[in-house]
Design an enzyme around this catalytic site. Structure first.
Site, PDB file in Angstrom:
ATOM      1  N   LEU A 240     -15.518   7.130 -17.056  1.00 25.65           N
ATOM      2  CA  LEU A 240     -15.073   5.820 -16.619  1.00 25.65           C
ATOM      3  C   LEU A 240     -13.842   5.219 -17.306  1.00 25.65           C
ATOM      4  O   LEU A 240     -13.667   5.756 -18.653  1.00 25.65           O
ATOM      5  CB  LEU A 240     -16.009   4.721 -16.817  1.00 25.65           C
ATOM      6  N   ASP A 241     -13.151   4.710 -16.941  1.00 25.21           N
ATOM      7  CA  ASP A 241     -11.719   4.289 -17.551  1.00 25.21           C
ATOM      8  C   ASP A 241     -12.032   3.187 -18.635  1.00 25.21           C
ATOM      9  O   ASP A 241     -13.256   2.596 -18.569  1.00 25.21           O
ATOM     10  CB  ASP A 241     -10.521   3.573 -16.708  1.00 25.21           C
ATOM     11  N   LYS A 242     -11.158   3.069 -19.808  1.00 29.49           N
ATOM     12  CA  LYS A 242     -11.567   2.279 -20.763  1.00 29.49           C
ATOM     13  C   LYS A 242     -11.734   0.930 -20.371  1.00 29.49           C
ATOM     14  O   LYS A 242     -12.658   0.212 -20.781  1.00 29.49           O
ATOM     15  CB  LYS A 242     -10.374   2.221 -21.660  1.00 29.49           C
TER      16      LYS A 242
ATOM     17  N   ALA B  28     -13.236  -0.044 -17.682  1.00 30.42           N
ATOM     18  CA  ALA B  28     -14.195  -0.230 -16.747  1.00 30.42           C
ATOM     19  C   ALA B  28     -15.467  -0.339 -17.540  1.00 30.42           C
ATOM     20  O   ALA B  28     -15.715   0.205 -18.555  1.00 30.42           O
ATOM     21  CB  ALA B  28     -14.213   0.963 -15.859  1.00 30.42           C
TER      22      ALA B  28
ATOM     23  N   ARG C   6      -8.619   3.191  -8.504  1.00 24.82           N
ATOM     24  CA  ARG C   6      -7.423   2.619  -8.881  1.00 24.82           C
ATOM     25  C   ARG C   6      -6.479   3.036  -7.710  1.00 24.82           C
ATOM     26  O   ARG C   6      -5.554   2.359  -7.073  1.00 24.82           O
ATOM     27  CB  ARG C   6      -6.804   3.073 -10.249  1.00 24.82           C
TER      28      ARG C   6
END
Length: 289
Positions: A39-41, A43, A172
């Protein structure tokens, strides 16, 4: 003593998926631990975490579908397509009808170009490393499936959506394409992963929980929820042989499997001894606990 299992964590915003495992590693006193999907930072949400010998089962989880709740900002885009990037484009605010039409075009099997700031390899290098060094990575479109793309609320410039998608989907990029197809531009400002396969974030524990070891107790039950994983019980007199990786035979089981597939080999008490594949009547280990 080996620490093995599967648990569900709820990652907070502001830390990487790797960092989310830090407290868990300390609590379990093991470095043999990993998650099955980054997961992106910025998120939040569900991380499936494998510990010890369960890390050998990572491929069982890599292809699972995922569900997200997200908020998109319309009329503006950033270089990273998330709130941590620099604004690089601005555009008009589309009306709801345009957004609904754009959503219709993004459902089903689509060709999606990953974000420039992503971990995709381009000529042997990560795309985000090329971008950070001033280059322009040439990313090829990838086939992904958007099973559900639902507009929940539109409060210009923010758009709340639900997304259900196949592996490899970048939400995204989905936000970017929503903006483009509606005649504007967009980026993702929040993202929460709510489900991975049969696992829901409502079952997950905060990543900083101090009682992580206790959470490994339900690992077998969680594993058996995976589609295509069957359970078979090993006879008491054969359990030691399985623990030692002895060549598997049909008479090891209380009820020998009749079909090929992936099996969890359990002892008479329901504890996991091993995972094995039956192929044309022959067995081979995938993992031995």
């Amino acid at each position: 003593m080996s620490v093995d299992g599967l648990l569900l964590l709820d990652k907070p915003a502001g830390i990487t998926s790797f960092s989310a495992l830090k407290d868990l590693k300390r609590s379990l006193e093991t470095g043999r631990i990993g998650h099955t999907g980054t997961l992106d930072k910025f998120a939040t949400g569900l991380l499936i975490v494998l510990v010890g010998k369960y890390t050998k089962l990572a491929d069982l989880f890599s292809g699972l579908d995922k569900c997200y709740r997200a908020t998109v900002v319309l009329g503006r885009s950033t270089d990273t397509l998330d709130p941590e990037g620099q604004v690089v484009e601005e555009g008009p605010l589309p009306d709801l009808r345009c957004l609904e039409e754009a959503s219709d075009r993004l459902r089903g099997a689509i060709e999606q170009i990953p974000p420039v700031y992503s971990a995709v390899h381009v000529a042997g290098r990560r795309a985000y490393r090329i971008a950070r060094s001033g280059g322009e990575p040439k990313l090829e479109p990838r086939r992904v499936t958007i099973y559900r793309l639902e507009i929940v609320d539109y409060r210009p410039p923010e758009l709340d959506i639900w997304v259900e998608c196949s592996k490899g989907t970048y939400v995204r990029a989905l936000a970017r394409d929503l903006g483009t197809l509606s005649g504007s531009c967009a980026y993702l400002t929040s993202l929460r992963r709510t489900r991975v396969g049969p696992y829901d974030v409502s079952e997950a524990t905060p990543a900083d929980t101090p009682a992580a070891a206790r959470l490994l107790g339900g690992s077998v039950e969680r594993l058996l929820r995976l589609s295509g994983v069957n359970a078979v019980t090993v006879k008491d007199e054969s359990a030691t042989g399985v623990r030692n990786g002895q060549k598997l035979k049909g008479n090891f089981f209380t009820d020998e499997p009749k079909t090929d597939g992936l099996y969890s080999l359990l002892d008479s008490g329901g504890s996991l001894l091993a995972m094995a594949v039956r192929d044309r009547g022959e067995y081979r280990y995938k993992m031995v606990v």
